[in-house]
Enzyme design. Structure first.
Site: not given
Length: 258
Positions: A148, A152, A59
């Site tokens: 997201y 990024k 993880d």
């Protein structure tokens, strides 16, 4: 002399698999990390013998799990290359994004690469190795998936921070920003809409969609000695998407607006 090791996170996916396969060309061992250890093991067994491709469940959002994993990897050799490839996108729009989605997307796409780097930092200092972060064109412009995309974009900046601060140790830090990549996820969309690739191609200068191998080749280059003087860059692998849209250019050239 210790074996040279490449570590690839999110290695059970199509891009991760392609990166692991390519890095085997100049590393003795490639470690495939994934939250789904069984899936990683299946990919590893399909790539080659266990002495060259080693799968581990991990993880990457957990510092404790990463510490345990880094210790196991150290038994295999010295990490020369770390590729932070694990990532996922959830809500398409800001209106659909709640606090939980925002936190989860940032945890996986931005915080995890930082934690992974710290977990393998000591080894990379010894090897004077390479870090390659898989960002996205979403981190360079607005294409949806806001949580997201913001993560990024942060990852690109983190890449530069590491390049500047750790260059004195011989560590090179670069990012790759794919556009649309023909993966199983996109093939599933194509099953629902057979024209999805044709519709997408018109926004790309090369009029094609990148493959996982295209991304892997960019990673291989940035991690290799051929890129010995390259650090702190983000290399789009997007068939020209971020260079500009020909369809829009034609639209404006045919209008009366300047």
């Amino acid at each position: 002399m210790k074996s040279s090791v490449a570590v690839v996170t999110g290695a059970a996916g199509d891009i991760g698999r392609a990166i692991a396969k390519r890095l085997a060309d100049n590393h003795d061992v490639v470690v495939l990390l994934d939250l789904d250890g069984n899936a990683a093991a299946e990919v590893a067994s399909g790539l080659g013998p266990v002495e060259h491709f080693v799968a581990m469940a991990c993880d990457v959002t957990s510092e404790a799990d990463l510490a345990r994993t880094a210790a196991r990897v150290a038994d295999l050799g010295l990490v020369k290359t770390l590729v932070n490839n694990a990532g996922a996108a959830r809500a398409v729009s800001l209106g659909d994004t709640d606090g939980e989605i925002w936190r989860k997307d940032n945890a996986l796409n931005l915080e995890a690469p930082f934690l992974c780097f710290r977990a393998f930092e000591a080894a990379l200092k010894v090897s004077q190795g390479a870090l390659v972060n898989i960002s996205s064109v979403n981190g360079m412009a607005v294409f949806g998936h806001p949580a997201y995309s913001a993560a990024k974009a942060g990852l690109i900046h983190l890449t530069k921070l590491i390049a500047v601060e750790y260059g004195k140790f011989g560590i090179r830090s670069n990012a790759v920003a794919p556009g649309t990549v023909r993966t199983q996820a996109w093939e599933a969309r194509a099953a629902a809409n057979p024209q999805v690739f044709e519709e997408a191609k018109r926004w790309y200068a090369l009029r094609r969609i990148a493959t996982a191998e295209d991304v892997a080749n960019a990673v291989y280059f940035l991690a290799s000695d051929q890129a010995a003087a390259i650090t702190g860059v983000c290399l789009p692998v997007d068939c020209g998407l971020t260079a500009g849209q020909a369809e829009l250019a034609r639209t404006f050239s045919q209008s009366d607006h300047y």
